[in-house]
Write a protein that holds these residues in place. Structure first.
Motif, short mmCIF file in Angstrom:
data_model
loop_
_atom_site.label_atom_id
_atom_site.label_comp_id
_atom_site.label_asym_id
_atom_site.label_seq_id
_atom_site.Cartn_x
_atom_site.Cartn_y
_atom_site.Cartn_z
N ARG A 57 51.88 43.80 62.29
CA ARG A 57 52.06 42.91 61.13
C ARG A 57 50.90 41.90 61.00
N SER A 58 50.44 41.38 62.13
CA SER A 58 49.37 40.37 62.10
C SER A 58 48.09 40.93 61.48
N ILE A 59 47.75 42.17 61.83
CA ILE A 59 46.55 42.80 61.28
C ILE A 59 46.71 42.99 59.77
N LEU A 60 47.88 43.40 59.34
CA LEU A 60 48.13 43.63 57.92
C LEU A 60 48.05 42.34 57.12
N LEU A 61 48.54 41.23 57.71
CA LEU A 61 48.46 39.93 57.03
C LEU A 61 47.01 39.48 56.87
N VAL A 62 46.22 39.65 57.92
CA VAL A 62 44.81 39.27 57.86
C VAL A 62 44.07 40.11 56.83
N LEU A 63 44.36 41.40 56.77
CA LEU A 63 43.70 42.28 55.82
C LEU A 63 44.03 41.90 54.37
N ALA A 64 45.25 41.38 54.13
CA ALA A 64 45.62 40.96 52.78
C ALA A 64 44.74 39.81 52.31
N ILE A 65 44.52 38.82 53.19
CA ILE A 65 43.66 37.68 52.83
C ILE A 65 42.21 38.12 52.75
N THR A 66 41.79 38.98 53.68
CA THR A 66 40.42 39.49 53.67
C THR A 66 40.12 40.21 52.37
N LEU A 67 41.09 40.94 51.86
CA LEU A 67 40.93 41.70 50.63
C LEU A 67 40.53 40.79 49.47
N HIS A 68 41.20 39.65 49.33
CA HIS A 68 40.85 38.82 48.18
C HIS A 68 39.74 37.82 48.49
N ASN A 69 39.20 37.85 49.71
CA ASN A 69 37.99 37.07 49.98
C ASN A 69 36.73 37.83 49.54
N ILE A 70 36.85 39.14 49.35
CA ILE A 70 35.70 39.94 48.93
C ILE A 70 35.15 39.46 47.57
N PRO A 71 35.98 39.35 46.52
CA PRO A 71 35.42 38.88 45.24
C PRO A 71 34.92 37.45 45.30
N GLU A 72 35.49 36.62 46.17
CA GLU A 72 35.01 35.25 46.29
C GLU A 72 33.58 35.23 46.84
N GLY A 73 33.35 36.04 47.87
CA GLY A 73 31.99 36.14 48.41
C GLY A 73 31.01 36.70 47.40
N LEU A 74 31.43 37.75 46.68
CA LEU A 74 30.57 38.32 45.65
C LEU A 74 30.24 37.30 44.57
N ALA A 75 31.25 36.51 44.17
CA ALA A 75 31.04 35.52 43.12
C ALA A 75 29.97 34.52 43.51
N VAL A 76 30.01 34.04 44.75
CA VAL A 76 29.01 33.08 45.22
C VAL A 76 27.63 33.74 45.26
N GLY A 77 27.57 34.97 45.77
CA GLY A 77 26.29 35.66 45.82
C GLY A 77 25.70 35.91 44.45
N PHE A 78 26.52 36.33 43.49
CA PHE A 78 26.06 36.55 42.13
C PHE A 78 25.57 35.25 41.49
N ALA A 79 26.27 34.15 41.79
CA ALA A 79 25.89 32.86 41.20
C ALA A 79 24.51 32.42 41.68
N PHE A 80 24.24 32.56 42.96
CA PHE A 80 22.91 32.19 43.48
C PHE A 80 21.86 33.20 43.03
N GLY A 81 22.25 34.45 42.85
CA GLY A 81 21.32 35.43 42.30
C GLY A 81 20.92 35.09 40.88
N ALA A 82 21.87 34.59 40.09
CA ALA A 82 21.57 34.19 38.72
C ALA A 82 20.58 33.03 38.69
N VAL A 83 20.73 32.10 39.64
CA VAL A 83 19.80 30.97 39.72
C VAL A 83 18.40 31.45 40.04
N SER A 84 18.30 32.41 40.96
CA SER A 84 16.98 32.93 41.36
C SER A 84 16.29 33.66 40.22
N ALA A 85 17.08 34.14 39.25
CA ALA A 85 16.51 34.85 38.11
C ALA A 85 16.02 33.89 37.03
N ASN A 86 16.19 32.58 37.27
CA ASN A 86 15.73 31.53 36.33
C ASN A 86 16.35 31.67 34.94
#
Length: 271
Positions: free
Chosen positions: A121-150
């Motif tokens: 159960r503990s692994i499954l709970l962690v994977l649920a939170i990990t799953l929705h951390n993926i778009p959060e990380g992508l969002a931050v990366g895309f935002a800084f990528g947009a800045v680098s594109a001026n």
């Protein structure tokens, strides 16, 4: 002074610093397990609602709105990249959600989603939170990528504001993983380890995101919308249902509104 220093370093390093901050706040929240063995259900529902509000606001103010503005000068109607990217983001999360074994907070083990496994159960709970951390990380990366594109619609302050907002809502998420694990009998140290581990995916996803848009700048409107769609999917699929599970609807709703207002403040006032 900090913003001036950030502006002078590589966007990939900027993203690593920003997502390292969001990971740190996940770990800080997970550290609550050293203080508390349980979390009040009303407080937990309010925190989950708060996280949902932050993600909804970030999806529009930090991702969709800049994507629409960037698309105005393209050869296709301005709404096309936003709509396509948004739907692809939701579809991407649906695919992972469909196959990755995971268990949402507050649900019994027999309601685990994804491919059937005998994982604890503990692994499954962690994977649920990990799953929705993926778009959060992508969002931050895309935002800084947009800045680098001026691009005129992207600013370093806006990318930093997005990272701060996501980091703030990661604090209750870390606690929402570690404290239930402790309540089920796991040691404090192990509960903390699993809680902070759920945030590790954000630096990984962030670097992938910023590298992708640096290499192909024309992808930016699609990428930002993709992250927005993935985040909205998480909110509707996971955070809001979990926050309403104990029928603390008013508390969860108020938490959502506070989270939305805070993220809007960060993005509009400082972005």
């Amino acid at each position: 002074m900090v913003m001036e220093w950030l502006s002078q370093i590589n966007p990939i390093i900027q993203t690593l610093i920003a997502t390292g901050f969001t990971w740190f706040l996940t770990a800080l929240g997970a550290g609550m397990v050293f203080v508390f063995k349980t979390v009040n259900k009303k407080l937990l529902d309010g925190m989950l609602g708060f996280a949902a509000g932050v993600m909804i606001a970030a999806s529009f103010w930090s991702l969709l709105a800049p994507a629409l503005e960037m698309s105005e000068s393209s050869s296709v109607p301005g709404w096309v990249p936003a709509v396509i990217g948004f739907l692809l983001g939701g579809g991407f999360l649906w695919t992972i959600d469909h196959y990755l074994p995971h268990l949402h907070i507050g649900f019994p083990i027999d309601q685990a989603e994804g491919i059937r496994t005998r994982w604890h159960r503990s692994i499954l709970l962690v994977l649920a939170i990990t799953l929705h951390n993926i778009p959060e990380g992508l969002a931050v990366g895309f935002a800084f990528g947009a800045v680098s594109a001026n691009l005129p619609s992207a600013s370093l302050a806006g990318a930093v504001a997005l990272a701060i907002g996501i980091g703030i809502q990661n604090f209750p998420e870390g606690a929402a993983v570690s404290v239930p694990l402790r309540r089920e009998g796991m040691s404090r140290l192990k509960s903390f380890w699993y809680g902070q581990l759920s945030g590790f995916v954000e630096p990984v996803a962030g670097v992938i995101g910023v590298a992708a848009v640096i290499m192909v700048k024309s992808l930016l409107p699609y990428a930002l919308s993709f992250a927005a769609g993935a985040m909205i999917y998480v909110v509707v699929e996971e955070l809001i249902p979990e926050s309403q599970l104990e029928k603390n609807t008013h508390i969860a709703t108020f938490g959502t509104m506070v989270g939305f207002a805070l993220m809007m403040l960060l993005d509009v006032a400082f972005g």
